[in-house]
Design a protein around this motif. Structure first.
Motif: not given
Length: 235
Positions: A84, A105-106, A109-110, A136, A139-140
């Protein structure tokens, strides 16, 4: 409006190379025959003589969102096999809002967390706008390095969960892959998580809901910012 319906509508826009092609698709051969001018037929369509038609701004915004979503989907398998990469990594962040986004953020994203961002500020025309953003999902579909680098300001748009322009009184709502918008409830605006059906209540006088948290932030870049975090429980 369900997300599947919105997604199909967005995808249908990608087949048009230009806004003019979009308008042409709504012009009939009979109209061309009588008007004798394709340009005039386009103008009649654009100004609503054939019903609800997207403006050029709405077309560009929704087409861009659809193209970004398609790109993200096509790269999904490839991205799963790679470590990632965080857009906020290595950035010197001074504003509280950007720092808070970097901290989340992490997890967004996860899939460990889904955050909703409320922003109230002024757009490039000086008009006050406000809205709720599915972090989320954004972010994608967008390059967040531009935001974390300070080259672009994150602002709500008409394709986000909710959007309102206080000057023009334009209001939109769209369910996303992570949240369903419930705007006709007696308790006011609500968002239902698609993952576990938990309800997020954005009323500042009420609790945000089970497994939900609310964070008010002071920012040098925005008039008003609130973050709502939904922690996803894993079995």
């Amino acid at each position: 409006m369900e997300y599947s319906t919105v997604a199909r509508f967005h995808v249908s826009l990608t087949k048009f190379k230009t806004y003019e092609d979009y308008l042409d698709s709504k012009v009939t051969p009979m109209e061309l025959f009588y008007l004798k001018s394709r340009e005039l037929a386009r103008k009649l369509v654009e100004h609503g003589h054939k019903g609800t038609v997207l403006s050029r701004e709405e077309f560009d915004e929704r087409k861009a969102a659809a193209q970004a979503a398609e790109t993200a989907t096509s790269n999904a398998f490839y991205n799963r096999s790679r470590p990632m990469t965080l857009a906020s990594a290595g950035k010197e962040l001074k504003d509280n809002f950007l720092k808070a986004l970097a901290e989340r953020e992490e997890a967004n994203r996860s899939g460990k967390m889904t955050s909703v961002i409320f922003i109230r500020d002024h757009n490039t025309l000086g008009q006050e706008v406000s809205g709720y953003i599915d972090y989320a999902h954004r972010l994608k579909t967008q390059d967040f390095e531009l935001y974390f680098n300070g080259k672009k300001r994150l602002m709500p748009g008409r394709s986000d969960l909710c959007y309102y322009n206080w000057k023009t009184q334009v209001s939109t709502s769209n369910s996303s892959p992570n949240f369903e918008v419930i705007y006709d409830n007696v308790n006011g605006l609500l968002f239902k998580s698609r993952r576990d059906k938990k309800i997020l209540n954005v009323d500042p006088l009420s609790g945000p809901g089970e497994d939900m948290s609310r964070t008010f932030l002071l920012s040098d870049r925005y008039v008003h910012v609130v973050l709502y975090d939904h922690s996803i429980r894993t079995v």
